[in-house]
Enzyme design. Structure first.
Site, short mmCIF file in Angstrom:
data_model
loop_
_atom_site.label_atom_id
_atom_site.label_comp_id
_atom_site.label_asym_id
_atom_site.label_seq_id
_atom_site.Cartn_x
_atom_site.Cartn_y
_atom_site.Cartn_z
N LYS A 1 18.21 -4.94 -3.42
CA LYS A 1 17.82 -4.61 -2.04
C LYS A 1 18.87 -5.20 -1.10
O LYS A 1 19.07 -6.40 -1.06
CB LYS A 1 16.44 -5.22 -1.73
CG LYS A 1 15.90 -4.82 -0.36
CD LYS A 1 14.50 -5.38 -0.10
CE LYS A 1 13.94 -4.85 1.22
NZ LYS A 1 12.63 -5.42 1.55
N THR B 1 0.86 -1.18 0.00
CA THR B 1 0.00 0.00 0.00
C THR B 1 0.89 1.22 0.00
O THR B 1 1.65 1.44 0.92
CB THR B 1 -0.92 0.04 1.23
OG1 THR B 1 -0.11 -0.07 2.39
CG2 THR B 1 -1.93 -1.05 1.20
N THR C 1 8.65 -4.21 -1.87
CA THR C 1 10.08 -3.98 -2.06
C THR C 1 10.91 -5.26 -2.18
O THR C 1 11.99 -5.23 -2.76
CB THR C 1 10.67 -3.14 -0.91
OG1 THR C 1 10.39 -3.80 0.32
CG2 THR C 1 10.09 -1.74 -0.90
N ASP C 2 10.40 -6.37 -1.64
CA ASP C 2 11.26 -7.56 -1.56
C ASP C 2 11.86 -7.96 -2.90
O ASP C 2 13.04 -8.26 -2.98
CB ASP C 2 10.48 -8.74 -0.96
CG ASP C 2 10.54 -8.73 0.55
OD1 ASP C 2 10.99 -7.70 1.12
OD2 ASP C 2 10.15 -9.74 1.17
#
Lengths: 632, 443
Positions: free
Chosen positions: B260, B105, B181-182
């Site tokens: 990441k 979200t 984001t993963d």
């Protein structure tokens, strides 16, 4: 003298105290201050997520309006990614929960079966997350304030907020060291009916918290908030009373302030002033001050500020009206102007001419505003945007004056007066901290805590008196000054005479404090070193006072450094014996005189005061005299 | 949603008997006294036999359901009266930016009554929560899917690529993709190959702190992403996330160079073997690397096919070489990316296996688990032997990017592609995933 019963005073207390746990509430950082260390500085903005209910919270609007860029300073000695809001919180610190549970049981409160950590929205920047993590540990219970039983509503455990270092115009600087230190909060029911009762209740709560043996002491570790109202007045929340003694003063002042505001409201109504009479029609009166003699105004005009004035119809005389010192409607208007308008303050016609503003200038302003004789005018010197915000706030506050006392949150000042901070927040904006699982509190755990509750401070006092053979007075001083734990640890660890330790920790420190020596910043470890060296005979107890004063002036240095710097190191025994023998030899003719001891003792003390304990010196002198006599 | 979400056992029975549901105001009476509040949902993982209520002061507490505990309904749940503030008006002169949501979200509202968090779904919703966007672009918004990023597959990559391609064709000035984001780095690489040299910026954006908290990085990242999509001079697939712990600088990374590197920090994303393409500061967009495909260029190539019979294998000391054979047989693997040690090595025990796989037509590419730097298999004997066995060194390409590129290459070249063709494509720089010049870093 105010009859507090008659005015319908009701006070509720919220006592906050830092817990002395080894780790913070939601991470493994130490709760102690660190000196030196690497400091990381970073910048953040906070924006509140919209509420699903679409409701508008006055306190949130206030903060949002003042939206600032926030600069955080993180000392890696006691701040990690958790306080920086860069890592999820660790599970709640069990040690802190246990201390809160012990305090709850000591107040006969009922622990909850399961602790749920909540997020309480706070967007002034004092929490990096934009919320404070808080949880209820227990409900109910009571404390005794004199003859009266004061009910407790809730006992909560929360993370302490970051300390503000500097509030600049569009920026606020916070130090994160304090963020996350466990804080216990005890809230009483609003049943307290006099300033004295408020002090007693706060003291009773404080004593129970101290009995846990796990609370921090010293400046900034205790904060009391007061919820105060009188009949016909309004609930005022006063934040941040640090000293117990100040509570009575704050309550008294708040009652006076509300009474004064009620009087003014009555007078305004008598004068027939209605809210609709108060219209926002500020006038730019900068021209009036073109050749002003007022240094303040001149300086601001040079910074290209302008002067704006607003008429307050039929308020003349009421702004400076002062029944009790410092309590004036004018001060309230000024505080609102500053809080909402980012201005330095206001001028109003009740206090003018003054500040170099001339009677002619006042007259011109009155003319510009078309003021009648019973109208007042308020002036703001600032940029137009801030001035409009400030004057709008003044007008709104003036409207409230007709109604009486507005609900608000105020900040306590060290002199016991208070000042406007912000509107009172609506129902707490709280939602679950989903990163932390709920913690169950079993009945067995509660029973095991109940079976080993710590003694109350009264019980501790009795025990100390008996065990160490100290006067009741001295023990009470140890307890009042919150040094009984340190006292006991030192006596047990180093076997120093209890009365010497007690006197040092109470009388000596009090007298140094009075002289303005910063003894409260001395670490406990320094006292440990002090008494260890005293026991080892490195110096005499007479030197304690000077050593402490030196250590306070030379932070970070050791007691040994002080001993060397002050040259109070006791000479070795052989040197002392040699000196005594020489002295005896010089006074050979007196050897059999009974007065020789007192006479020579006087001479020796002149040389060794502060370096050798008088009793030790006396014993040694007698020994050497005996030896000399024996030699004949 | 169940009326008693999360409750089980005794607690559920008790609540059912009392005829209450989540959100109702209830009274719970136990041996310890009485408590009133709103019945809250319970986490499924928490202990059974507790009832959670929200007290009037806003706090939640759990009450153990022991014998003799009684529950009574006081009032029915109030339906939340949802009144979002009106969104700011769109400004017709501004560039058009489409925001495509794929999960997570990026903006949300909190229901303080129940603690529920609701995502902003429409453009109007988004604008009312992040009104700054209206000053940057004319926003349209849509939800493509709502998937945790670790659950994404090549079919999602394809769907995203097709969606962006449609938006390019329909004349958007930029596209923003909100993404968990993963695995955002993998998706960024996938879109980089599927949408080569796009005429507009394609910007992936996420948040490391959820958008329901005041300190969330979602809004600042989103504002930077929309600004990039609307105004950047390049047509590139990029990732837009915090540069460091501060909110004032957002880094814009090239999609094939970003990974990441932190589990939770705002600055989790870093460019490897490259500098970020640009930054967005208070002063606006600042280009940091001038080598980019210009906005509006006409060499756009759309090729959204991936084949997931490729695998990334991290070598470690003592790893049995048969691993590769087993994977090949079990999963019909067509190509491996090895994450080797140092300059690009695996144990010499891999040589016979590698030789055999290569003979069977399996592509084996070598990257380094060092992350920084370039593989060079000429320096040591073992490296030369590994190359002789048919392993292809992949220069300074990120291992994750190499895997995605291999999936794309296999898809592009089709089922019957021979190993040499795959190797040729893999060693050719397409969109900046490889660079022959290595630069010093960290200055």
């Amino acid at each position: 003298m105010i009859d507090y019963k008659a005015v319908g005073l009701k006070v509720g207390l919220e006592v906050h105290r830092q817990l002395d746990t080894s780790k913070k509430l939601f991470c493994d950082c130490p709760t102690e201050a660190v000196e030196g260390g690497k400091v990381v500085e970073f910048r953040r903005y906070l924006r509140e997520a919209q509420s699903e209910l679409g409701t508008v919270d006055p306190a949130a609007i206030f903060e949002a309006k003042k939206r600032k860029e926030i600069i955080y300073q993180a000392n890696t000695g006691n701040v990690c990614l958790v306080e920086m809001d860069e890592e999820p919180p660790h599970p709640i610190n069990r040690e802190a929960v246990e201390v809160a549970l012990i305090a709850s049981l000591l107040m006969n409160a009922t622990p909850v079966d399961e602790v749920h950590v909540m997020r309480k929205i706070v967007i002034d920047g004092s929490n990096t997350t934009g919320f404070q993590r808080t949880c209820i540990i227990a409900v109910g219970g009571s404390v005794r304030a004199g003859e009266k039983e004061i009910p407790i509503q809730t006992i909560t455990l929360e993370e302490d907020a970051a300390r503000i270092v500097e509030a600049r115009r569009r920026e606020a600087v916070y130090d994160l060291s304090r963020l996350g230190v466990p804080l216990i909060e005890i809230s009483t029911a609003p049943v307290i009916q006099s300033p004295e009762e408020a002090v007693k209740a706060a003291k009773a709560i404080g004593d129970i918290l101290r009995a846990t043996g796990k609370v921090k002491r010293g400046l900034g570790t205790v904060r009391q908030d007061l919820n105060i109202s009188i009949s016909g007045g309004a609930l005022t929340e006063i934040k941040g009373v640090q000293e117990l003694e100040l509570i009575a003063k704050v309550v008294e002042n708040e009652v006076k302030r509300q009474l004064h505001l009620l009087d003014i409201a009555e007078e305004l109504r008598r004068r027939g002033v209605r809210e609709s009479d108060l219209v926002f029609s500020p006038v730019d009166v900068t021209e009036v001050f073109r050749n002003t003699g007022s240094k303040v105004v001149k300086r601001k005009l040079a910074e290209s500020a302008r002067v704006f004035a607003l008429r307050l119809p039929r308020f003349a005389g009421l702004l400076s009206l002062e029944k009790w010192p410092g309590i004036r409607l004018g001060a309230e208007l000024a505080a609102h102007a500053k809080a909402w308008g980012d201005v330095e303050g206001i001028f109003h016609t009740d206090e003018l001419p003054a500040y170099g503003i001339s009677a002619e200038e006042v007259e011109e302003i009155r003319k510009a505003l078309e003021c009648g004789a019973d109208d007042a005018a308020v002036l703001v010197v600032s940029d137009e945007h801030s001035a409009m915000d400030a004057l709008k706030a003044v007008l709104e506050r003036a409207k409230e004056a007709i109604r009486g006392v507005p609900e608000e949150t105020r900040a306590a000042r060290p002199d016991g007066t208070t000042t406007y901070m912000r509107p009172r927040p609506g129902a707490a904006r709280m939602y679950p901290e989903t990163d932390i699982p709920p913690m169950t509190i079993t009945q067995e755990y509660i029973e095991s805590l109940r079976s080993r509750l710590p003694p109350t401070l009264e019980e501790t006092a009795k025990r100390l008196q008996q065990k160490y053979n100290l006067s009741k007075q001295l023990v009470q001083q140890l307890i009042d000054q919150e040094v009984n734990d340190v006292f006991e640890r030192i006596v047990e660890k180093y076997g120093v005479q209890p009365s010497v330790v007690a006197a040092t920790l109470t009388e000596t420190l009090t007298s140094l404090r009075r002289e303005g020596v910063a003894v409260d910043e001395l670490p406990t470890s320094l006292f440990e070193e002090l008494f260890q060296l005293l026991k080892e005979g490195v110096f005499a107890k007479e030197a304690i006072r000077d050593i402490l004063a030196w250590a306070a002036a030379n932070r970070g240095r050791s007691v040994m450094d002080a001993v060397n710097a002050l040259n109070v190191r006791a000479p070795p025994r052989e040197e002392l014996e040699k000196a005594i023998d020489e002295l005896i030899a010089k006074n050979q003719e007196m050897l059999n005189d009974k007065k020789i001891v007192s006479r020579l003792m006087g001479d020796l003390m002149k040389v060794y005061r502060g370096r050798v304990d008088g009793a030790v010196l006396n014993r040694l002198l007698m020994e050497r005299i005996e030896a000399a006599r024996a030699r004949g | 949603m169940s009326q008693l979400q999360g409750y089980s056992g005794k607690a559920k029975q008790l609540l059912e008997r009392a005829g209450v549901k989540i959100g109702d105001e209830i009274r719970v009476v136990s041996g310890k006294g009485e408590m009133r509040g709103i019945l809250m949902a319970r986490y499924e993982l928490a202990e059974p036999d507790y009832i959670v209520i929200k007290l009037r002061n806003g706090y939640n507490v759990g009450i153990r359901v022991a014998d003799g505990v009684k529950v009574e309904k006081i009032a029915d749940a109030e339906a939340p009266a949802f009144r979002p503030p009106p969104p700011p008006a769109m400004k017709p002169n501004l560039p058009r930016v489409a925001i495509v949501s794929t999960g997570g979200t990026i903006a949300s509202r909190v229901d303080y009554r129940t603690g529920g968090v609701r995502a902003a779904l429409s453009a109007a919703d988004l604008l009312s929560i992040v009104p700054e966007l209206a000053d940057i672009a004319q926003i349209s918004a849509e939800i493509l899917f709502s998937v945790y990023s670790e659950n994404l597959t090549i079919s999602h990559w394809r769907a995203m690529a097709e969606k962006v391609n449609d938006l390019i064709r329909s004349g958007e000035d930029g596209v923003v993709i909100a993404h968990g984001t993963d695995t955002m780095g993998y998706t960024a690489a996938a879109l980089s190959f599927a949408l080569q040299n796009p005429p507009i910026p394609v910007v992936l954006v996420g948040a490391q702190r959820s958008s329901d908290r005041p300190s969330s990085d979602a809004a600042t990242n989103l504002i930077a992403a929309v600004d990039t999509a609307a105004n950047a001079p390049f047509g590139e697939v990029v990732v837009c996330m915090h540069k460091w712990h501060s909110d004032d600088t957002i880094a814009i990374h090239r999609g094939v160079r970003v990974v990441k590197l932190h589990t939770s920090s705002r600055d989790a994303f870093k460019s490897i073997n490259a500098e970020p393409l640009a930054f967005r500061t208070k002063a606006g967009l600042v280009i940091n690397d001038n080598r980019f495909n210009k906005r509006g260029s006409d060499n756009y190539q759309f090729s959204p096919t991936f084949d997931d019979r490729a695998m990334l294998v991290k070598f470690y000391p003592g790893m049995p070489p048969e691993t590769l054979q087993i994977l090949r047989e079990k999963l019909r693997i067509r190509g491996f990316i090895l994450e080797g040690t140092g300059l690009g090595h695996v144990s010499s025990s891999f040589i016979p296996v590698a030789r055999q796989l290569v003979e069977e037509g399996v592509f084996i590419g070598m990257t380094s688990q060092c992350k920084f730097g370039r593989v060079n298999m000429y320096v040591y004997d073992n490296g030369r032997d590994l190359m002789r066995a048919g392993i292809t060194p992949l220069d300074d390409m990120l291992a994750e990017t190499a895997l995605v590129k291999l999936m794309w290459s296999l898809g592009k070249l089709g089922e019957n592609a021979d190993r040499e063709a795959v190797a040729e494509l893999m060693t050719r720089n397409l969109v900046g995933e490889m660079n022959n010049r290595s630069m010093p870093t960290g200055w």
